[in-house]
Design a protein around this motif. Structure first.
Motif, PDB file in Angstrom:
ATOM      1  N   ALA A 141      32.148  42.586  24.899  1.00  0.00           N
ATOM      2  CA  ALA A 141      33.541  42.046  24.595  1.00  0.00           C
ATOM      3  C   ALA A 141      33.999  42.860  23.184  1.00  0.00           C
ATOM      4  CB  ALA A 141      33.438  40.515  24.749  1.00  0.00           C
ATOM      5  N   ASN A 142      35.174  43.258  22.391  1.00  0.00           N
ATOM      6  CA  ASN A 142      35.324  43.567  21.524  1.00  0.00           C
ATOM      7  C   ASN A 142      36.883  42.803  20.972  1.00  0.00           C
ATOM      8  OD1 ASN A 142      37.925  45.047  19.757  1.00  0.00           O
ATOM      9  ND2 ASN A 142      35.498  45.600  19.160  1.00  0.00           N
ATOM     10  N   ALA A 143      37.250  42.172  20.467  1.00  0.00           N
ATOM     11  CA  ALA A 143      38.207  41.123  20.174  1.00  0.00           C
ATOM     12  C   ALA A 143      40.072  41.496  20.162  1.00  0.00           C
ATOM     13  CB  ALA A 143      38.478  39.959  18.974  1.00  0.00           C
ATOM     14  N   HIS A 163      45.298  44.381  21.835  1.00  0.00           N
ATOM     15  CA  HIS A 163      45.776  45.143  22.492  1.00  0.00           C
ATOM     16  C   HIS A 163      46.051  45.451  24.273  1.00  0.00           C
ATOM     17  CE1 HIS A 163      47.538  49.092  22.650  1.00  0.00           C
ATOM     18  NE2 HIS A 163      46.801  50.057  23.315  1.00  0.00           N
ATOM     19  N   ALA A 164      44.935  45.167  24.592  1.00  0.00           N
ATOM     20  CA  ALA A 164      44.910  45.059  26.365  1.00  0.00           C
ATOM     21  C   ALA A 164      46.212  44.527  26.555  1.00  0.00           C
ATOM     22  CB  ALA A 164      43.703  44.883  26.934  1.00  0.00           C
ATOM     23  N   GLN A 165      46.448  43.413  26.339  1.00  0.00           N
ATOM     24  CA  GLN A 165      46.547  42.591  26.748  1.00  0.00           C
ATOM     25  C   GLN A 165      48.182  42.283  26.370  1.00  0.00           C
ATOM     26  OE1 GLN A 165      43.705  38.384  25.715  1.00  0.00           O
ATOM     27  NE2 GLN A 165      45.588  38.332  25.508  1.00  0.00           N
ATOM     28  N   ARG A 166      48.785  43.258  25.403  1.00  0.00           N
ATOM     29  CA  ARG A 166      49.901  43.248  25.330  1.00  0.00           C
ATOM     30  C   ARG A 166      50.679  44.919  26.546  1.00  0.00           C
ATOM     31  NH1 ARG A 166      48.436  42.953  19.559  1.00  0.00           N
ATOM     32  NH2 ARG A 166      48.264  45.043  19.734  1.00  0.00           N
ATOM     33  N   PHE A 167      48.933  44.960  26.219  1.00  0.00           N
ATOM     34  CA  PHE A 167      49.431  47.104  26.921  1.00  0.00           C
ATOM     35  C   PHE A 167      49.647  46.748  28.830  1.00  0.00           C
ATOM     36  CE2 PHE A 167      47.791  50.571  28.928  1.00  0.00           C
ATOM     37  CZ  PHE A 167      48.853  51.753  28.824  1.00  0.00           C
ATOM     38  N   LEU A 204      37.094  46.019  26.633  1.00  0.00           N
ATOM     39  CA  LEU A 204      35.904  47.148  26.623  1.00  0.00           C
ATOM     40  C   LEU A 204      36.630  48.555  27.084  1.00  0.00           C
ATOM     41  CD1 LEU A 204      34.139  44.361  27.357  1.00  0.00           C
ATOM     42  CD2 LEU A 204      33.060  45.720  29.732  1.00  0.00           C
ATOM     43  N   ARG A 205      36.314  49.518  26.765  1.00  0.00           N
ATOM     44  CA  ARG A 205      37.302  51.383  27.030  1.00  0.00           C
ATOM     45  C   ARG A 205      36.032  51.511  27.850  1.00  0.00           C
ATOM     46  NH1 ARG A 205      40.885  50.668  23.063  1.00  0.00           N
ATOM     47  NH2 ARG A 205      40.163  50.622  21.155  1.00  0.00           N
ATOM     48  N   MET A 206      36.615  52.189  29.031  1.00  0.00           N
ATOM     49  CA  MET A 206      36.282  52.861  30.271  1.00  0.00           C
ATOM     50  C   MET A 206      35.411  53.190  30.417  1.00  0.00           C
ATOM     51  SD  MET A 206      38.925  51.975  32.413  1.00  0.00           S
ATOM     52  CE  MET A 206      38.412  53.002  34.068  1.00  0.00           C
ATOM     53  N   TRP A 217      38.426  38.173  34.570  1.00  0.00           N
ATOM     54  CA  TRP A 217      38.643  39.671  33.006  1.00  0.00           C
ATOM     55  C   TRP A 217      38.413  40.261  33.989  1.00  0.00           C
ATOM     56  CZ3 TRP A 217      38.120  37.391  28.736  1.00  0.00           C
ATOM     57  CH2 TRP A 217      37.570  36.291  28.761  1.00  0.00           C
ATOM     58  N   HIS A 218      39.658  40.709  33.409  1.00  0.00           N
ATOM     59  CA  HIS A 218      39.427  42.404  33.995  1.00  0.00           C
ATOM     60  C   HIS A 218      38.921  43.693  34.106  1.00  0.00           C
ATOM     61  CE1 HIS A 218      43.317  44.613  34.102  1.00  0.00           C
ATOM     62  NE2 HIS A 218      42.735  46.117  34.225  1.00  0.00           N
ATOM     63  N   GLU A 219      38.200  43.577  32.772  1.00  0.00           N
ATOM     64  CA  GLU A 219      37.548  44.498  32.819  1.00  0.00           C
ATOM     65  C   GLU A 219      36.019  44.431  34.172  1.00  0.00           C
ATOM     66  OE1 GLU A 219      38.899  44.399  28.323  1.00  0.00           O
ATOM     67  OE2 GLU A 219      38.767  42.531  30.488  1.00  0.00           O
ATOM     68  N   LEU A 220      35.392  43.587  34.357  1.00  0.00           N
ATOM     69  CA  LEU A 220      34.330  42.382  35.682  1.00  0.00           C
ATOM     70  C   LEU A 220      35.221  43.231  36.557  1.00  0.00           C
ATOM     71  CD1 LEU A 220      33.165  41.350  32.579  1.00  0.00           C
ATOM     72  CD2 LEU A 220      32.649  39.894  34.673  1.00  0.00           C
TER      73      LEU A 220
END
Length: 238
Positions: free
Chosen positions: A17-19, A24-28, A45-47, A73-76
């Motif tokens: 995890a990276n805050a 940024h992802a939550q805005r994007f 997380l990054r792709m 969690w989106h990335e999961l």
């Protein structure tokens, strides 16, 4: 499946995890009130990290992956979907079961990147070329993401030389006012045109004047400038 430190797949992903990335992802991905991704949560997380974890976990069963697919969690959820696309490609005997699980978990495939990474590689591949009608309930749904799943499933059809599904869907999408549907449909028209240009130009000749501007721009993006201007001119006259 365990990673170097003996942790589980979920624990491994959580440890990455990276805050700053998450913010940024939550805005994007438009997670604010009233936006299309309202309430979604990100770890940041990054792709490449997600893809590496999914591929390293192919030894898991779907039952072990399923908790990720329903995660908050989106990335999961993304990891689970990438895992499903890889498993579908490699496990021929399990394809029917994987497709059934994809249908069962559609409510969790609820943002454009989750749709776009998986729909064509699971449903599109499964139903191409002769079972396109099985995607009709998705396309006819009022739900944004289900319609986008049906549209993106068409990418596999296009890749195999079958543009008919995309062309039929696009006629309906001319009347769809939702930005993410216009973008998806225009994108698929563009892909269809890259392989069979006449399919795209014939569609545009008939529908360009009525197409939403976003859908039109996406569809003509790879055409030469004079042709783009021609079709934009038809739209401007409408």
């Amino acid at each position: 499946m365990t990673f170097d430190s003996g942790v589980t797949l979920t624990e491994h992903l959580m440890s990455l995890a990276n805050a700053d990335n998450a913010e940024h992802a939550q805005r994007f991905f438009k997670t604010g009130p009233g936006e299309y991704g309202e309430g979604d949560k990100f770890l940041g997380l990054r792709m490449p990290q997600i893809r590496a974890a999914a591929k390293a976990s192919l030894g898991l069963s779907f039952d072990e992956i399923q908790p990720l697919l329903v995660s908050e969690w989106h990335e999961l959820r993304m990891t689970a979907l990438i895992w499903m696309t890889e498993a579908y490609a490699k496990r021929k005997q399990q394809r029917d079961d994987l497709v059934e699980q994809y249908w069962r978990h559609l409510d969790y495939i609820n943002n454009w990147d989750l749709v776009d990474c998986s729909a064509h590689k699971v449903l599109g591949r499964h139903y191409c070329p002769d079972r396109a009608d099985e995607l009709t309930p998705l396309f006819d749904s009022a739900d944004l993401w289900r319609r986008r799943v049906a549209i993106l499933a068409g990418l596999y059809f296009i890749q195999k030389g079958h543009n008919q599904l995309t062309l039929a869907q696009a006629k309906v999408c001319v009347g769809d006012t939702r930005d993410l549907i216009q973008k998806a449909s225009g994108w698929m028209l563009r892909e269809a045109g890259k392989r069979h240009l006449s399919d795209l130009t014939e569609f545009l000749d008939e529908h360009a004047a009525q197409m939403p501007r976003t859908m039109l721009r996406y569809s003509i993006e790879k055409l030469d400038k004079p042709t783009r201007l021609h079709y934009m001119g038809l739209a401007n006259k409408s």
